[in-house]
Motif scaffolding. Structure first.
Motif, PDB file in Angstrom:
ATOM      1  N   ALA A 108       0.839  -1.197   0.000  1.00 24.41           N
ATOM      2  CA  ALA A 108       0.000   0.000   0.000  1.00 24.41           C
ATOM      3  C   ALA A 108       0.875   1.247   0.000  1.00 24.41           C
ATOM      4  CB  ALA A 108      -0.907   0.004   1.224  1.00 24.41           C
ATOM      5  N   LEU A 109       0.377   2.291  -0.675  1.00 23.34           N
ATOM      6  CA  LEU A 109       1.083   3.567  -0.749  1.00 23.34           C
ATOM      7  C   LEU A 109       0.251   4.628  -0.053  1.00 23.34           C
ATOM      8  CD1 LEU A 109       3.342   5.400  -1.926  1.00 23.34           C
ATOM      9  CD2 LEU A 109       1.872   5.698  -3.922  1.00 23.34           C
ATOM     10  N   LEU A 110       0.890   5.343   0.875  1.00 21.89           N
ATOM     11  CA  LEU A 110       0.264   6.473   1.545  1.00 21.89           C
ATOM     12  C   LEU A 110       1.143   7.692   1.307  1.00 21.89           C
ATOM     13  CD1 LEU A 110      -0.121   3.793   3.536  1.00 21.89           C
ATOM     14  CD2 LEU A 110      -1.419   5.460   4.799  1.00 21.89           C
ATOM     15  N   LYS A 111       0.523   8.824   1.091  1.00 24.04           N
ATOM     16  CA  LYS A 111       1.281  10.046   0.857  1.00 24.04           C
ATOM     17  C   LYS A 111       0.932  11.049   1.940  1.00 24.04           C
ATOM     18  CE  LYS A 111       2.703  13.131  -2.810  1.00 24.04           C
ATOM     19  NZ  LYS A 111       2.548  13.500  -4.212  1.00 24.04           N
ATOM     20  N   GLN A 112       1.939  11.749   2.425  1.00 26.42           N
ATOM     21  CA  GLN A 112       1.743  12.716   3.491  1.00 26.42           C
ATOM     22  C   GLN A 112       0.799  13.830   3.005  1.00 26.42           C
ATOM     23  OE1 GLN A 112       5.389  14.399   4.898  1.00 26.42           O
ATOM     24  NE2 GLN A 112       4.435  15.422   6.619  1.00 26.42           N
ATOM     25  N   GLY A 113      -0.202  14.110   3.779  1.00 26.33           N
ATOM     26  CA  GLY A 113      -1.168  15.150   3.435  1.00 26.33           C
ATOM     27  C   GLY A 113      -2.371  14.619   2.664  1.00 26.33           C
ATOM     28  N   GLU A 114      -2.216  13.462   1.975  1.00 23.34           N
ATOM     29  CA  GLU A 114      -3.313  12.888   1.211  1.00 23.34           C
ATOM     30  C   GLU A 114      -3.872  11.637   1.866  1.00 23.34           C
ATOM     31  OE1 GLU A 114      -2.428  12.233  -2.905  1.00 23.34           O
ATOM     32  OE2 GLU A 114      -1.288  14.089  -3.043  1.00 23.34           O
ATOM     33  N   GLY A 115      -3.039  10.907   2.604  1.00 25.64           N
ATOM     34  CA  GLY A 115      -3.481   9.654   3.202  1.00 25.64           C
ATOM     35  C   GLY A 115      -3.290   8.504   2.230  1.00 25.64           C
TER      36      GLY A 115
END
Length: 121
Positions: A108-115
């Protein structure tokens, strides 16, 4: 005087070498000084152990490439830091990205500020 000092030093060296031999743990064989042993006309070399290489797995998606090799993860060629390791997943971070590698194989990929962004394939 010098003879007495030399005699005392020689006695100390002989005593310590004998002491080291007798204080060796039970069941231990003395180590041969040479790395190569001979048996008649044949020489026996110690076995060379090679490191095992972990299988590399590459997953891509959302403009990034993640390479997983054992406990080592890179995001676009930059190493990621291991943040959390539990029974179900390992979590890594690199820059703005958080990568979660599940034991089932999903990434899974999570991005800071986007979730949560999505799963990488």
């Amino acid at each position: 005087m010098k003879l007495k000092i030399l005699t005392a030093l020689a006695f100390a060296v002989v005593s310590l070498s004998g002491l080291a031999r007798h204080n060796q743990p039970q069941g231990m064989m003395p180590v041969q000084p040479a790395a190569q042993h001979t048996l008649g006309q044949y020489s026996i070399l110690p076995a060379v152990q090679k490191a095992q290489s972990a299988k590399k797995r590459t997953v891509k998606g959302y403009g990034i490439t993640v390479v997983i090799s054992g406990d080592w993860v890179t995001v676009d060629g930059k190493p990621a830091a291991l943040d959390e390791n539990n029974a179900t997943a390992k979590s890594y971070s690199q820059g703005l990205y958080n990568i979660v590698v599940y034991k089932s194989g999903k990434v899974a990929l999570l991005k800071q500020g986007e979730g949560f962004v999505g799963y990488l394939k």
